[in-house]
Design an enzyme around this catalytic site. Structure first.
Site, PDB file in Angstrom:
ATOM      1  N   GLU A   1      46.320  49.300  26.978  1.00  0.00           N
ATOM      2  CA  GLU A   1      47.104  48.135  27.406  1.00  0.00           C
ATOM      3  C   GLU A   1      47.772  47.435  26.228  1.00  0.00           C
ATOM      4  O   GLU A   1      48.915  46.993  26.331  1.00  0.00           O
ATOM      5  CB  GLU A   1      46.171  47.156  28.136  1.00  0.00           C
ATOM      6  CG  GLU A   1      46.827  45.851  28.514  1.00  0.00           C
ATOM      7  CD  GLU A   1      45.877  44.901  29.253  1.00  0.00           C
ATOM      8  OE1 GLU A   1      44.705  45.253  29.481  1.00  0.00           O
ATOM      9  OE2 GLU A   1      46.327  43.800  29.603  1.00  0.00           O
TER      10      GLU A   1
ATOM     11  N   GLU B   1      39.676  34.653  35.328  1.00  0.00           N
ATOM     12  CA  GLU B   1      41.082  34.881  35.660  1.00  0.00           C
ATOM     13  C   GLU B   1      41.333  34.751  37.161  1.00  0.00           C
ATOM     14  O   GLU B   1      41.996  35.585  37.777  1.00  0.00           O
ATOM     15  CB  GLU B   1      41.539  36.247  35.153  1.00  0.00           C
ATOM     16  CG  GLU B   1      41.444  36.363  33.640  1.00  0.00           C
ATOM     17  CD  GLU B   1      42.033  37.643  33.065  1.00  0.00           C
ATOM     18  OE1 GLU B   1      41.968  38.679  33.739  1.00  0.00           O
ATOM     19  OE2 GLU B   1      42.561  37.577  31.944  1.00  0.00           O
TER      20      GLU B   1
ATOM     21  N   ASP C   1      40.271  40.036  23.989  1.00  0.00           N
ATOM     22  CA  ASP C   1      40.690  40.943  25.052  1.00  0.00           C
ATOM     23  C   ASP C   1      41.243  42.265  24.545  1.00  0.00           C
ATOM     24  O   ASP C   1      42.457  42.476  24.613  1.00  0.00           O
ATOM     25  CB  ASP C   1      41.736  40.231  25.910  1.00  0.00           C
ATOM     26  CG  ASP C   1      41.871  40.867  27.280  1.00  0.00           C
ATOM     27  OD1 ASP C   1      41.205  41.881  27.514  1.00  0.00           O
ATOM     28  OD2 ASP C   1      42.630  40.340  28.104  1.00  0.00           O
TER      29      ASP C   1
HETATM   30  C1  BDP Z   1      42.960  41.985  30.701  1.00  0.00           C
HETATM   31  C2  BDP Z   1      43.972  42.656  31.569  1.00  0.00           C
HETATM   32  C3  BDP Z   1      43.779  42.342  33.022  1.00  0.00           C
HETATM   33  C4  BDP Z   1      42.330  42.583  33.416  1.00  0.00           C
HETATM   34  C5  BDP Z   1      41.410  41.807  32.502  1.00  0.00           C
HETATM   35  C6  BDP Z   1      39.937  42.096  32.752  1.00  0.00           C
HETATM   36  O1  BDP Z   1      45.260  42.249  31.170  1.00  0.00           O
HETATM   37  O2  BDP Z   1      44.656  43.155  33.746  1.00  0.00           O
HETATM   38  O3  BDP Z   1      42.125  42.235  34.737  1.00  0.00           O
HETATM   39  O4  BDP Z   1      41.650  42.176  31.170  1.00  0.00           O
HETATM   40  O5  BDP Z   1      39.325  42.743  31.919  1.00  0.00           O
HETATM   41  O6  BDP Z   1      43.027  42.578  29.435  1.00  0.00           O
HETATM   42  O7  BDP Z   1      39.396  41.686  33.760  1.00  0.00           O
END
Ligand code: BDP
Length: 719
Positions: free
Chosen positions: A411, A309, A383
């Protein structure tokens, strides 16, 4: 009746009710409330809580254990026990082989307790009848003290007490996604509890209460800052802040860790590259480790999100994850630190099914990580969705230490508003047989190292803790912190038993209340799955904040950020084909699962649309068509949310007014939002599929356009 008389009448009406609650409960004390037991229970406990015995000079950890016992006994029985050095009847004796060498004469199985385990036993010692809390270390005594208090609180039989408990997992960690400006990524409980600005000089009593709560569960590590980290966290002033927190947490057996940004030396302009194979970079990290350990001698190590990401990582220099992780691990190794390297990766340039990417990148590296590297794997391959099949890496890397990462903060399950007890989710993944061995090999066997005989084991939970008075943003969300900690200690613990244990300490010791509240908790996660993403659907949430439905979203930069990528619904059908004719993600599982997941007829209903794209009239096990079944699940979810609210209202007289009201308000919102999720998703699926709602099903009140127009630009938790 004049207004003042009406008010007076109301006051009189409510006075006796309020009076029944001696203490105004606001949730701050978590499960460590120690409210007075009823007189019968007090009479049972009193003979076992006459004094606390500890011989020698108590360390800060033993002082914490003693203080907790004193606080607990005083609260539960109304009288503070004295602290003495010599054995006496009815005492609780804290003993390690060093503090009381005479322990030897009792021939207890001390070796089996290891470094952190404890033993609680009621016995006769030199003519005195005592309760012994024995351990090989002071922190073992602290864990034992909490366990004894838990036994008292939950009505354990103190006269026959005989418990031996050893943590099955070595590193039991919270991962705080807390930013340096005190916002919390995916945090729904206020600001970060770390008041970075005031640290290191000014501490907060909250840190001690945080440490007590964690120690009561056996949590022994905290990564203090967000995995989306900043270079500054490794500069002198921030190391000093972390050191101050480490000093506060240390007596409670908690080590601090830092999330680090892979490009830190380059970003601080102290090297010209962050290439892990460049000697100057490795030297920088070695020197940084030395600096950290000078300030924090028991520093835990680094947590790293790399090449994920948008985060920098070794691949930016043509290196792989092992090159990056090992370079950091070698900097920490001389000091005993570890690297927790996250496997949550998926690349913007890779068109492979996102669910496959972590496995594709990491599996070939099995065996190339240093001994002090743990690869940290989320429970599922996408996720933290309300339900995912277990991550295919779990069990598939025999030569690598793997940690399980769970998300405690909700979340994707309604933030801190919806009730979703995560015990069943955690239990579901831990109990799953990975089928990598004929005799069974559950995820718990992977996590505790028993499957592949790994000496280094870890379990991490993304914390749901913040500055809110209730710590977790709602009373029920405290249970998710609780169940994570208890399952990290024992990954085979039962979600139901832990729910009951939590309720008994948090709300009431009345067995009827315990069972009614635990029933609600045990139903809650499935309710959320049903009204959000039933039958294996996933990632249907709105953009950015992730609260609320957004199955229509198709405009995000990367295909695999869009819900339409995941559900693939059109007139022909719905679901992601991960079978042999599709992305073939099923091939990443052990053969036993490959066979099951490859065929929709053998795939469990709850994962059906995760693995298969099927026509709307596909015949389900129940005899219904897929479309009718889907609608049925959404309706069941709404009904279950409504039922949670109703069940809570029946408990009104049994719960203290503030926590009752705060919870009731949330359950009311959950009921409304469950309906919204169901309506918005079904309206959308109707439009794309051309299917009509089955007869007798309620139509949604708004149009698709109206659902799409609902926005929350300022929703919390985006960091
Ligand atoms: C996702 C979240 C994000 C996190 C990412 C992670 O939306 O904010 O940074 O996981 O685990 O679910 O790095």
């Amino acid at each position: 009746m004049p207004a003042f008389l009406r008010i007076l009448a109301l006051l009189v009406l409510f006075l006796p009710l309020d009076k029944a609650w001696a203490v105004q409960e606001d949730g701050y004390e978590l499960w460590l409330r120690y409210r007075p037991l009823d007189s019968q229970a007090q009479a049972r406990v009193r003979p076992h809580a006459q004094a606390i015995v500890f011989a020698g000079k108590p360390s800060l950890t033993v002082q914490a254990a003693v203080a907790e016992l004193q606080r607990g006994i005083k609260g539960l029985l109304g009288q503070e026990p004295s602290l003495v050095q010599a054995l006496r009847d009815g005492a609780v004796v804290l003993a390690t082989p060093t503090s009381m060498p005479a322990l030897d004469t009792l021939k207890l199985p001390m070796a089996a307790l290891g470094k952190e385990g404890y033993l609680l036993r009621r016995l006769q010692w030199r003519g005195h009848s005592v309760t012994l809390i024995a351990a090989n270390s002071d922190v073992g005594l602290l864990y034992g003290a909490f366990a004894w208090l838990r036994a008292v609180n939950t009505g354990g039989d103190l006269a026959a007490l005989d418990v031996q408990s050893i943590p099955k997992v070595q590193l039991r960690m919270l991962n705080h996604w807390d930013n340096l400006d005190r916002t919390v990524e995916r945090g729904y409980a206020g600001e970060s509890i770390w008041d970075w600005w005031a640290l290191p000089d000014i501490s907060d009593t909250r840190y001690v209460d945080y440490a007590r709560a964690n120690a009561s569960l056996g949590i022994n590590g905290a990564a203090l800052n967000n995995v989306n980290s900043k270079a500054e966290v490794l500069t002198g002033p921030w190391i000093a802040k972390a050191a101050a927190l480490a000093d506060t947490l240390r007596p409670y057996g908690i080590k601090v860790y830092l999330s680090v940004r892979f490009s830190t030396p380059w970003e601080l302009k102290e090297t010209v590259t962050a290439d892990p194979l460049e000697p100057a970079v490795a030297a920088w990290w070695r020197e940084k480790a030395r600096e950290i350990y000078t300030a924090i001698p028991d520093f835990g190590g680094f947590l790293v999100k790399a090449n994920s990401e948008g985060q920098p990582g070794p691949q930016d220099y043509g290196r792989n994850h092992a090159d990056g992780a090992n370079m950091l691990a070698r900097a920490l190794a001389p000091h005993g630190g570890v690297v927790l390297w996250r496997a949550f990766v998926y690349s913007p340039d890779n068109r492979e099914d996102r669910a496959k990417q972590a496995f594709s990148e990491f599996k070939p590296l099995d065996g190339s990580f240093d001994a002090n590297v743990v690869v940290q794997v989320k429970n599922g391959a996408i996720d933290f969705q309300p339900r995912e099949p277990f991550h295919p890496l779990l069990g598939a890397m025999p030569k690598t230490a793997l940690a399980l990462e769970l998300q405690i903060t909700k979340e994707y399950l309604g933030f801190a508003t919806h009730l979703a007890y995560l015990g069943p989710l955690f239990e579901e993944v831990l109990k799953t047989d990975t089928r990598w061995r004929d005799t069974g090999a559950t995820v718990a066997d992977v996590v505790d190292g028993s499957l592949h005989r790994h000496p280094l084991t870890a379990m991490a939970g993304v914390a749901n803790i913040g500055s809110s008075r209730s710590w977790s943003g709602s009373h029920f969300d405290q249970a998710n912190w609780y169940v994570f900690g208890r399952m990290a200690w024992d990954p085979r613990a039962s979600a139901r038993a832990l729910a009951e244990e939590w309720v008994a300490q948090t709300f009431s010791t009345d067995p009827k209340v315990i069972s009614a509240v635990a029933d609600m908790m045990m139903r809650s996660r499935e309710a959320v799955v049903n009204y959000m993403t039933p039958l294996g659907l996933h990632h249907l949430m709105a953009t950015g904040h992730h609260h609320g439905p957004g199955p229509w979203v198709d405009d995000l930069q990367r295909p695999d950020w869009n819900p339409v990528y995941y559900h693939q619904a059109d007139t022909g059908g719905i679901g992601f084909d991960r079978g042999p004719q599709g992305s073939n993600a099923v091939a990443q599982y052990a053969p036993g699962w490959q066979r099951v997941f490859s065929d929709p007829h053998s795939t469990p209903d709850e994962y059906l649309l995760w693995f298969h794209h099927l026509p709307w009239d596909y015949k389900m096990r129940s005899g219904n068509t897929l479309w009718v079944e889907l609608v049925g699940h959404y309706d069941a979810g709404v009904a279950a949310a409504s039922d949670l609210h109703l069940r809570w209202t029946h408990l009104k007289a049994a719960i203290d007014p503030q926590r009752y009201a705060e919870t009731e308000a949330r359950l009311r919102v959950q009921k409304r939002e469950a309906q919204w999720w169901r309506d918005a998703c079904l309206v959308y699926f109707q439009v794309v599929s051309g299917q009509a709602l089955p007869p007798g099903t309620q139509a949604a009140p708004l149009s698709l356009q109206q659902y799409k127009a609902i926005r929350f630009p300022y929703a919390p938790g985006r960091g």
